[in-house]
Write a protein that holds these residues in place. Structure first.
Motif, short mmCIF file in Angstrom:
data_model
loop_
_atom_site.label_atom_id
_atom_site.label_comp_id
_atom_site.label_asym_id
_atom_site.label_seq_id
_atom_site.Cartn_x
_atom_site.Cartn_y
_atom_site.Cartn_z
N LYS A 74 85.66 23.56 -45.13
CA LYS A 74 84.97 24.84 -45.31
C LYS A 74 85.00 25.67 -44.04
CE LYS A 74 81.91 23.11 -48.93
NZ LYS A 74 80.51 22.97 -49.40
N GLY A 75 86.07 25.55 -43.30
CA GLY A 75 86.25 26.35 -42.11
C GLY A 75 87.65 26.96 -42.11
N GLN A 76 87.76 28.20 -41.59
CA GLN A 76 89.04 28.89 -41.57
C GLN A 76 89.57 29.11 -40.16
OE1 GLN A 76 90.50 29.48 -44.50
NE2 GLN A 76 88.65 28.65 -45.50
N GLY A 77 88.75 28.84 -39.18
CA GLY A 77 89.15 29.10 -37.81
C GLY A 77 89.68 27.86 -37.11
N ASN A 78 89.67 27.91 -35.80
CA ASN A 78 90.18 26.82 -35.00
C ASN A 78 89.23 25.62 -35.04
OD1 ASN A 78 90.29 25.90 -31.63
ND2 ASN A 78 92.02 25.59 -32.98
N GLY B 78 91.09 23.38 -42.43
CA GLY B 78 90.65 22.03 -42.76
C GLY B 78 91.47 20.96 -42.05
N TYR B 79 90.85 19.79 -41.89
CA TYR B 79 91.53 18.68 -41.23
C TYR B 79 90.91 17.37 -41.67
CZ TYR B 79 93.00 15.36 -37.65
OH TYR B 79 93.51 14.27 -37.01
N SER B 80 91.75 16.31 -41.72
CA SER B 80 91.28 14.95 -41.97
C SER B 80 92.30 14.00 -41.35
CB SER B 80 91.15 14.67 -43.47
OG SER B 80 90.73 13.34 -43.69
N GLY B 81 91.83 13.11 -40.47
CA GLY B 81 92.74 12.18 -39.83
C GLY B 81 91.99 11.17 -38.97
N THR B 82 92.74 10.17 -38.52
CA THR B 82 92.20 9.13 -37.65
C THR B 82 92.80 9.28 -36.25
OG1 THR B 82 91.93 7.60 -39.50
CG2 THR B 82 91.94 6.65 -37.29
N ARG B 83 91.91 9.28 -35.26
CA ARG B 83 92.35 9.49 -33.89
C ARG B 83 91.74 8.43 -32.97
NH1 ARG B 83 96.43 11.48 -32.67
NH2 ARG B 83 95.71 12.53 -30.77
N PRO B 84 92.43 8.08 -31.84
CA PRO B 84 91.82 7.17 -30.87
C PRO B 84 90.65 7.85 -30.18
CG PRO B 84 93.87 8.05 -30.02
CD PRO B 84 93.79 8.51 -31.44
N LEU B 85 89.50 7.21 -30.25
CA LEU B 85 88.29 7.76 -29.63
C LEU B 85 87.45 6.58 -29.15
CD1 LEU B 85 86.05 10.61 -31.09
CD2 LEU B 85 85.29 8.94 -29.41
N GLU B 86 87.49 6.33 -27.85
CA GLU B 86 86.81 5.17 -27.27
C GLU B 86 85.36 5.54 -26.93
OE1 GLU B 86 88.92 3.55 -24.01
OE2 GLU B 86 90.72 3.08 -25.18
N ALA B 87 84.44 4.88 -27.62
CA ALA B 87 83.02 5.09 -27.37
C ALA B 87 82.51 4.06 -26.35
CB ALA B 87 82.24 4.97 -28.67
#
Length: 292
Positions: A240-244, A266-275
Motif C-alpha cells: 500500500k505504498g507507491q513511493g520509495n 510494494g516489496y516482499s523478500g528475505t534479506r540478511p539482517l543480523e540482530a
C-alpha cells in the motif's frame, strides 16, 4: 602493676573493596599480626590471687583444728598475720579505665552518595511555515522526529550535517530519521519548508527509537527501530505504498551493515539482517520485519 596495653585506633586497618570477576588483592604487608585485645586478663589475674589466698587460709584453719587447744591461739594469730590480696574497687576499676581509654572510637557512617543526575529530555521545537531551527552542536547519534499533519504542499526537512535531506514529501508527514550516524558528525541546525504547523523533536536512540525486543516489527511510514533477538535473516514486506521503500540496518555489536532494500512501491523478500540491530525504514505504506 603493669597491664597489657590495648591496641588503639591507629592499629585499625582498612578493608579493600571486592570487585566481582577480579581476584582479591591484599594491601602491603604491615608486619606481624597484632594479637586481639584481652580486656579481662588483669581481672582474671586478681581473682586468681584471691583464690590462692582462700586455699591458704583454709589450709591454716584445718591445721589449727587438729592441734591442741594450746596452739589454737598461735594458729589463729598466724592465720591473721598471713597477708591476703585485697580485691578493692580501685584494683577492679583500673582495667576498666584502661580499656575505656584505649578502645577504638565507633566507626562513622559514610555520607550517602549524591542522587543521580536526571537524564536530559528530548528537545522539542515547533513553528509554522518555513524556518531555520538552530539546535546547538549535536555530535552524537540521535533521532529527529518531524510532524506536519496538516501540510498540503511540499514538506521538506534538511540538516546541515552529513545526513542532508531527511524528508521530502508532498502533503502531510509524520516520521523518524536518524542523524549523525557517521563518526565525527556535526549537526547545528535544521531547515524546514512547509505550509502548515510543524513540530521537530530531537532525542537519543534510547529515548525515541521504536523498541522491538523480539526482533519483530511493523508499522507505517518512516521509522527507526531497535531490533532485539539473535536472528541473522529477516522477511521484509511493504504494501500500500507507491513511493520509495528502503531499509538500512546496522548490527549493534559489530557496527556492520548498510542498505538492505531499495525499491519503488510494494516489496516482499528475505534479506540478511543480523540482530540486535538499529534499523531505519523509509516508506509511505505498511511495512513489516519478521526474523527468520
Amino acid at each position: 602493676m603493669t597491664y597489657p596495653q590495648q591496641p588503639g585506633p591507629d592499629h585499625v586497618t582498612s578493608q579493600q573493596n571486592y570487585q566481582p570477576g577480579q581476584p582479591s588483592q591484599m594491601g602491603p604487608t604491615l608486619g606481624p599480626p597484632i594479637a586481639a585485645p584481652q580486656k579481662r586478663k588483669p581481672l582474671l589475674w586478681i581473682l586468681g590471687g584471691v583464690a590462692a589466698a582462700l586455699v591458704l587460709c583454709c589450709g591454716v584453719g584445718i591445721v589449727g583444728a587438729l592441734t591442741s587447744d594450746g596452739n589454737k591461739k598461735a594458729a589463729e594469730s598466724s592465720a591473721s598475720a598471713t597477708p591476703r590480696p585485697s580485691v578493692t574497687g580501685s584494683s577492679l576499676a583500673a582495667p576498666a579505665v584502661a580499656a575505656t581509654t584505649s578502645s577504638a572510637p565507633p566507626p562513622t557512617s559514610a555520607a550517602p552518595p549524591p542522587p543521580p543526575k536526571p537524564k536530559p529530555k528530548p528537545k522539542v521545537y515547533s513553528g509554522r511555515g518555513d524556518d531555520v531551527v538552530k539546535v546547538g552542536n549535536l555530535t552524537g547519534l540521535a533521532i529527529a522526529k518531524f510532524s506536519c499533519p496538516r501540510c498540503t504542499g511540499n514538506t521538506v526537512l534538511k540538516s546541515d550535517g552529513p545526513d542532508g535531506l531527511l524528508v521530502n514529501e508532498i502533503g502531510a508527514y509524520t516520521g523518524k530519521r536518524w542523524i549523525n550516524l557517521e563518526e565525527d558528525s556535526l549537526t547545528t541546525q535544521f531547515e524546514v519548508e512547509t505550509n502548515g504547523k510543524w513540530t521537530l523533536t530531537i532525542g537519543s536512540v534510547d529515548q525515541m527509537a521504536t523498541q522491538a525486543a523480539s526482533g519483530k516489527a511493523s508499522g507505517r511510514g518512516d521509522d527507526v527501530i531497535v531490533l532485539g533477538g539473535k536472528a541473522d535473516t529477516a522477511k521484509i514486506t511493504h504494501s500500500k505504498g507507491q513511493g520509495n521503500f528502503a531499509i538500512h540496518a546496522y548490527n549493534l555489536e559489530t557496527g556492520e551493515g548498510g542498505l538492505l532494500v531499495n525499491e519503488i512501491g510494494g516489496y516482499s523478500g528475505t534479506r540478511p539482517l543480523e540482530a540486535p540491530a538499529l534499523v531505519q525504514v523509509t516508506a509511505d505504506g505498511n511495512w513489516s520485519i519478521i526474523p527468520l
